[in-house]
Motif scaffolding. Structure first.
Motif, PDB file in Angstrom:
ATOM      1  N   THR A  51     -38.146 -25.679 -22.213  1.00  0.00           N
ATOM      2  CA  THR A  51     -37.877 -26.048 -20.829  1.00  0.00           C
ATOM      3  C   THR A  51     -39.187 -26.286 -20.100  1.00  0.00           C
ATOM      4  N   ALA A  53     -40.756 -26.685 -16.330  1.00  0.00           N
ATOM      5  CA  ALA A  53     -40.569 -26.607 -14.881  1.00  0.00           C
ATOM      6  C   ALA A  53     -41.012 -27.903 -14.206  1.00  0.00           C
ATOM      7  N   GLU A  54     -42.066 -28.517 -14.752  1.00  0.00           N
ATOM      8  CA  GLU A  54     -42.578 -29.753 -14.136  1.00  0.00           C
ATOM      9  C   GLU A  54     -41.566 -30.884 -14.271  1.00  0.00           C
ATOM     10  N   SER A  77     -33.800 -20.313 -21.409  1.00  0.00           N
ATOM     11  CA  SER A  77     -34.923 -20.611 -20.526  1.00  0.00           C
ATOM     12  C   SER A  77     -34.594 -21.721 -19.534  1.00  0.00           C
ATOM     13  N   LEU A  80     -32.995 -19.820 -16.683  1.00  0.00           N
ATOM     14  CA  LEU A  80     -33.962 -18.932 -16.023  1.00  0.00           C
ATOM     15  C   LEU A  80     -35.027 -19.719 -15.269  1.00  0.00           C
ATOM     16  N   THR A  81     -35.454 -20.852 -15.833  1.00  0.00           N
ATOM     17  CA  THR A  81     -36.488 -21.635 -15.159  1.00  0.00           C
ATOM     18  C   THR A  81     -35.960 -22.233 -13.868  1.00  0.00           C
ATOM     19  N   ALA A  84     -35.755 -19.500 -11.350  1.00  0.00           N
ATOM     20  CA  ALA A  84     -37.090 -19.110 -10.870  1.00  0.00           C
ATOM     21  C   ALA A  84     -37.630 -20.159  -9.901  1.00  0.00           C
ATOM     22  N   LEU A  85     -37.395 -21.438 -10.182  1.00  0.00           N
ATOM     23  CA  LEU A  85     -37.857 -22.498  -9.272  1.00  0.00           C
ATOM     24  C   LEU A  85     -37.123 -22.423  -7.934  1.00  0.00           C
ATOM     25  N   ALA A  87     -35.998 -19.748  -6.612  1.00  0.00           N
ATOM     26  CA  ALA A  87     -36.534 -18.573  -5.913  1.00  0.00           C
ATOM     27  C   ALA A  87     -37.888 -18.870  -5.275  1.00  0.00           C
ATOM     28  N   GLU A  88     -38.610 -19.850  -5.832  1.00  0.00           N
ATOM     29  CA  GLU A  88     -39.909 -20.224  -5.261  1.00  0.00           C
ATOM     30  C   GLU A  88     -39.740 -20.786  -3.855  1.00  0.00           C
ATOM     31  N   GLU A  91     -40.139 -25.658  -4.509  1.00  0.00           N
ATOM     32  CA  GLU A  91     -40.360 -26.449  -5.720  1.00  0.00           C
ATOM     33  C   GLU A  91     -39.291 -27.523  -5.915  1.00  0.00           C
TER      34      GLU A  91
END
Lengths: 136, 199
Positions: A51, A53-54, A77, A80-81, A84-85, A87-88, A91
């Motif tokens: 995975t 993120a970019e 992943s 999860l990724t 997590a993004l 939650a940022e 992003e």
């Protein structure tokens, strides 16, 4: 409805081929109607399984028309990724949601529903409903 | 008190340890995972140290949030968002202070571990990094060396467990008898913390 911006769809898989093939499948089955922006974010940036993120952030930005973005993922992943993004906070475009749905069936339901000009909540509900489609 | 330099040493020591142990982590990940844990974390922590050198944040919180962000972007596997969330949330909990106490670090790390549990849905006993991190944070109240010992014991404690999270969970009972790679790398992170503290 043609003046209403469509919900964007992002398909995140561990495999670039799976993500792009599911995108083609969903767009093919959606037929006509509103043009739905669909982007695939599969595999890692190096072309491996995993995975990125970019790639996810770029895909979400590319399908954002201001009506929200529905993100569907396969597993591990990818899930999860995206979480997590989200939650940022900054992003992914405003109105981006991780949709809890089976990947292939959910993608078809999401794209078909978005093609009718439906809003993000309706797209999300249609994708999630794909879980209740029993095959046996 | 612990300053930004301490936290940079922690991240550098983690990167060095992951470099040394990458092969072992991948070997542990072969029977029950997809055999990329060592190389994934190596890529992530190499990026972390490179970014910290370039941007050099001046606060403990700044070091950890930047490190966490790098891990989320570069790892490519589930350990990226999990370790990324651990460090970011810990860093956010430390705020803008230029120095923090060991007690503040313990409480911030506890918040980080709780964020990881929320993200991944794992609890103690599921054969994950949580089995290392929870006892390590509990022991951190009595010192860095105690945390390292608790983390190592936590990692070892995963061997007889059956995996209930991640790819290993598909193996059911066949996951029993293998030490969890994530619990093992989490012990490296805590050992590097003790190293940064000179213990």
């Amino acid at each position: 409805m043609s003046d209403v911006a469509s919900v964007g769809i992002v398909l995140v898989s561990h495999s670039a081929e799976v993500a792009s093939a599911v995108a083609e499948l969903a767009k093919g089955l959606a037929g006509g109607g509103t043009e739905v922006p669909v982007a695939a974010a599969g595999g890692t940036e190096g072309g491996g399984l995993g995975t990125s993120a970019e790639l996810i952030a770029a895909a979400a930005a590319s399908v954002d028309r201001g009506a929200g973005v529905a993100v569907l993922t396969d597993l591990g992943s990818a899930v999860l990724t995206v979480k997590a993004l989200l939650a940022e906070g900054d992003e992914l475009p405003d109105g981006t949601r991780l949709v809890d749905a089976p990947f292939v069936e959910g993608a078809v339901a999401a794209v078909v529903t978005a093609a009718t000009g439906a809003d993000l909540a309706a797209v999300e509900a249609a994708a999630a409903e794909a879980y209740s489609y029993r095959k046996v | 008190m612990l300053d930004a330099d301490f936290f940079r040493r922690w991240m550098t020591a983690t990167a060095a340890s992951v470099d040394r142990e990458a092969e072992r982590l991948t070997d542990l990940d072969s029977p029950i995972g997809d055999a990329d844990h060592g190389s994934n974390l190596q890529r992530g922590f190499t990026a972390v140290t490179a970014t910290l050198e370039k941007e050099a944040p001046g606060t403990p919180g700044g070091v950890l949030t930047l490190a966490g962000r790098q891990l989320i972007s570069t790892v490519g596997g589930a350990s990226g968002p999990l370790y990324g969330t651990l460090l970011r949330r810990t860093g956010k909990a430390l705020g803008d202070a230029t120095e923090v106490s060991a007690e503040q670090l313990t409480e911030a790390l506890r918040a980080g571990v709780e964020a990881v549990m929320t993200l991944g849905g794992a609890a103690t006993g599921d054969k994950t990094m949580i089995d290392t991190l929870v006892p390590a944070v509990d022991a951190l109240g009595t010192g860095f060396a105690a945390a390292r010992t608790a983390a190592e014991q936590g990692a070892l404690s995963t061997t007889p467990l059956q995996a209930r999270k991640g790819r290993a969970s598909y193996l059911g009972e066949r996951s029993i008898g293998h030490q969890d790679p994530g619990a093992t790398s989490a012990a490296l992170l805590i050992a590097a913390l003790a190293e940064a503290a000179g213990e």
